[in-house]
Design an enzyme around this catalytic site. Structure first.
Site, PDB file in Angstrom:
ATOM      1  N   LYS A  43       0.852  -1.206   0.000  1.00 30.18           N
ATOM      2  CA  LYS A  43       0.000   0.000   0.000  1.00 30.18           C
ATOM      3  C   LYS A  43       0.880   1.245   0.000  1.00 30.18           C
ATOM      4  O   LYS A  43       2.087   1.154   0.276  1.00 30.18           O
ATOM      5  CB  LYS A  43      -0.903  -0.031   1.234  1.00 30.18           C
ATOM      6  CG  LYS A  43      -0.122  -0.013   2.537  1.00 30.18           C
ATOM      7  CD  LYS A  43      -0.983  -0.404   3.729  1.00 30.18           C
ATOM      8  CE  LYS A  43      -0.167  -0.251   4.995  1.00 30.18           C
ATOM      9  NZ  LYS A  43      -0.754  -0.963   6.133  1.00 30.18           N
ATOM     10  N   ARG A 135     -10.473   0.603  14.178  1.00 27.65           N
ATOM     11  CA  ARG A 135     -10.488   1.384  12.935  1.00 27.65           C
ATOM     12  C   ARG A 135     -11.412   0.689  11.945  1.00 27.65           C
ATOM     13  O   ARG A 135     -12.511   1.144  11.673  1.00 27.65           O
ATOM     14  CB  ARG A 135      -9.078   1.503  12.326  1.00 27.65           C
ATOM     15  CG  ARG A 135      -8.049   2.155  13.226  1.00 27.65           C
ATOM     16  CD  ARG A 135      -6.731   2.359  12.493  1.00 27.65           C
ATOM     17  NE  ARG A 135      -6.288   1.150  11.786  1.00 27.65           N
ATOM     18  CZ  ARG A 135      -5.127   1.036  11.177  1.00 27.65           C
ATOM     19  NH1 ARG A 135      -4.264   2.053  11.151  1.00 27.65           N
ATOM     20  NH2 ARG A 135      -4.807  -0.082  10.565  1.00 27.65           N
ATOM     21  N   TYR A 257      15.129  31.020   6.418  1.00 28.42           N
ATOM     22  CA  TYR A 257      13.924  31.752   6.840  1.00 28.42           C
ATOM     23  C   TYR A 257      13.902  31.965   8.349  1.00 28.42           C
ATOM     24  O   TYR A 257      14.193  31.055   9.126  1.00 28.42           O
ATOM     25  CB  TYR A 257      12.669  30.962   6.467  1.00 28.42           C
ATOM     26  CG  TYR A 257      12.289  31.039   5.006  1.00 28.42           C
ATOM     27  CD1 TYR A 257      11.959  32.255   4.412  1.00 28.42           C
ATOM     28  CD2 TYR A 257      12.243  29.900   4.231  1.00 28.42           C
ATOM     29  CE1 TYR A 257      11.594  32.320   3.080  1.00 28.42           C
ATOM     30  CE2 TYR A 257      11.872  29.947   2.895  1.00 28.42           C
ATOM     31  CZ  TYR A 257      11.548  31.164   2.328  1.00 28.42           C
ATOM     32  OH  TYR A 257      11.185  31.215   1.019  1.00 28.42           O
ATOM     33  N   MET A 305      11.118  24.873   1.188  1.00 24.86           N
ATOM     34  CA  MET A 305      10.336  24.019   0.289  1.00 24.86           C
ATOM     35  C   MET A 305      11.216  23.165  -0.612  1.00 24.86           C
ATOM     36  O   MET A 305      10.994  21.967  -0.784  1.00 24.86           O
ATOM     37  CB  MET A 305       9.413  24.892  -0.564  1.00 24.86           C
ATOM     38  CG  MET A 305       8.420  24.095  -1.396  1.00 24.86           C
ATOM     39  SD  MET A 305       7.378  25.131  -2.422  1.00 24.86           S
ATOM     40  CE  MET A 305       6.446  26.029  -1.210  1.00 24.86           C
TER      41      MET A 305
HETATM   42  C1  LIG Z   1      -0.019  -1.782   6.807  1.00 26.51           C
HETATM   43  C2  LIG Z   1      -0.589  -3.051   7.291  1.00 26.51           C
HETATM   44  C3  LIG Z   1       0.245  -4.144   7.570  1.00 26.51           C
HETATM   45  C4  LIG Z   1       1.754  -4.047   7.530  1.00 26.51           C
HETATM   46  O1  LIG Z   1       2.197  -3.438   8.723  1.00 26.51           O
HETATM   47  P1  LIG Z   1       3.770  -3.167   8.950  1.00 26.51           P
HETATM   48  O2  LIG Z   1       3.820  -2.640  10.335  1.00 26.51           O
HETATM   49  O3  LIG Z   1       4.163  -2.155   7.953  1.00 26.51           O
HETATM   50  O4  LIG Z   1       4.449  -4.466   8.769  1.00 26.51           O
HETATM   51  C5  LIG Z   1      -0.364  -5.348   7.902  1.00 26.51           C
HETATM   52  N1  LIG Z   1      -1.717  -5.452   7.993  1.00 26.51           N
HETATM   53  C6  LIG Z   1      -2.543  -4.405   7.772  1.00 26.51           C
HETATM   54  C7  LIG Z   1      -4.004  -4.586   7.902  1.00 26.51           C
HETATM   55  C8  LIG Z   1      -2.002  -3.176   7.422  1.00 26.51           C
HETATM   56  O5  LIG Z   1      -2.810  -2.139   7.205  1.00 26.51           O
END
Ligand SMILES: *Cc1c(COP(=O)(O)O)cnc(C)c1O
Length: 366
Positions: A43, A135, A257, A305
């Protein structure tokens, strides 16, 4: 990883070592209990490294199951992978047919998603249970409903039942065994299916957490899977930018800055072409450092930036002139450490890597 030639059309270059990513996957797969497969979480564009390069490299290394967050990420990855791709967000209303058409496996996070998946045609899916993260995933009450009305699963081919750890990287956190217990209780109520609980950190909590599939993300990309323990993973990224200009300033002169840093001696300042627009966080102001030929150079003044300034007074002039590469992230300064300096974590440093850098991929993962 060798230093890269920084192209003249970009401020910085990110080198991604696909062989290191593949080696990390193999190490994690070997740590998984016998019988547990090892997925790859890709992801957020493979945590910023580039899913279209990283995905196929991981497939060549042996990964057969991938997860992304959104349908769009799944569609993009489907162009370069034939392996299974799970979509963590699950089917948003109206996307069910497209998920099926593209052979994407949704993660069903509620009875409502389950119901829509089933009535639009069903098929292969992952069922996500909430065991403490609060969540996504079925609540305890929804699990009870499903346990007493198993017909709600008719037509759905359950690939895995999964949950997600709250504090896996904290080895002795009592939340870990508590979640494991809640997950086992829920599995016992539901029809038999393969199960999955462990992220990167969960793999290091031991085989009780592995079930049939482990789901590492962070550790694939070299982040430390366990807090306060040596990191067994290989660094996968190297971020370098060239010195654009060097200037000598007198004692008392400010840099950047809002004059957030002031020289207390005659100082040589090197300006480098990277900034917060590149994900090089502004909170590194006066806190970060870079490396020239293995020597640390302190970041001075505000990160702006597109530019950042380093004090190179203590580096020989012939190794700190315009064109000299400065390492901003890499084996000398892993993303976890840069994240700590920035007041965040390595995950954010990696996923914030911008599209403005030039990118170079080493190896193939094979
Ligand atoms: C992102 C995610 C993982 C991986 O977690 P890491 O800590 O990056 O290994 C596993 N399961 C779910 C549901 C996730 O959202």
């Amino acid at each position: 990883m060798r230093s890269a030639d920084i192209p003249a059309n970009a401020g910085a270059i990110l080198t991604v070592d696909l062989d290191a990513v593949a080696a990390n996957w193999r190490l994690l797969a070997a740590r998984a209990a016998p019988g547990a497969d090892c997925a790859a979480m890709v992801k957020a564009d493979a945590y910023g490294l580039g899913a279209e390069a990283v995905g196929p490299a991981l497939a060549r290394a042996g990964a057969g199951v991938f997860f992304v967050a959104t349908l769009d990420e799944g569609i993009r990855l489907r162009h370069v992978l034939t392996e299974e791709i799970g979509v963590l967000e699950g089917p948003r209303p109206g996307t069910e047919d497209e998920l099926r058409q593209r052979k994407l496996t949704p993660v069903l996070n509620s009875l409502d998603q389950l119901q829509r998946w089933r009535t639009t045609g069903g098929g292969r899916a992952v069922l996500h249970l909430d065991t403490g993260m609060s969540r996504l995933g079925l609540s305890e009450g929804e699990v009870s409903t499903l346990a007493s009305e198993p017909d709600r699963l008719r037509g759905v081919d359950l690939a895995w039942i999964m949950s997600h750890l709250v504090s896996g990287e904290v080895q002795h956190d009592p939340d870990n065994p508590a979640q494991l217990g809640r997950f086992r209780d829920a599995l016992a109520k539901l029809p038999p299916a393969k199960a999955s609980l462990a992220n990167s950190a969960g793999i290091f909590l031991g085989p009780a957490y592995h079930f049939d599939l482990v789901r590492p993300g962070a550790a694939l990309y070299g982040l430390a899977p366990v807090d306060h323990a040596p990191n067994p993973m290989r660094t996968t990224v190297r971020l370098e930018a060239e010195i654009l200009q060097v200037r000598e300033i007198p004692s008392g002169r400010s840099v950047g800055y809002n004059a957030q840093w002031r020289a207390n001696r005659p100082t040589r300042i090197a300006t480098v072409g990277i900034g917060y627009a590149d994900g090089y966080l502004r909170s590194l102001t006066n806190r970060g450092h870079g490396y020239i030929a293995g020597r640390p150079i302190p970041l001075v003044g505000r990160v702006s930036m597109d530019l950042v300034t380093f004090d190179v007074t203590d580096v020989p002039e012939d190794t700190s002139r315009p064109g000299t590469p400065v390492v901003l992230m890499g084996p000398e300064l892993p993303p976890d450490e840069l994240g700590r300096l920035a007041g965040t974590n390595g995950y954010q440093m990696l996923t914030g890597l911008s599209r403005r850098y030039a990118r170079r991929y080493l190896g193939t993962g094979a």
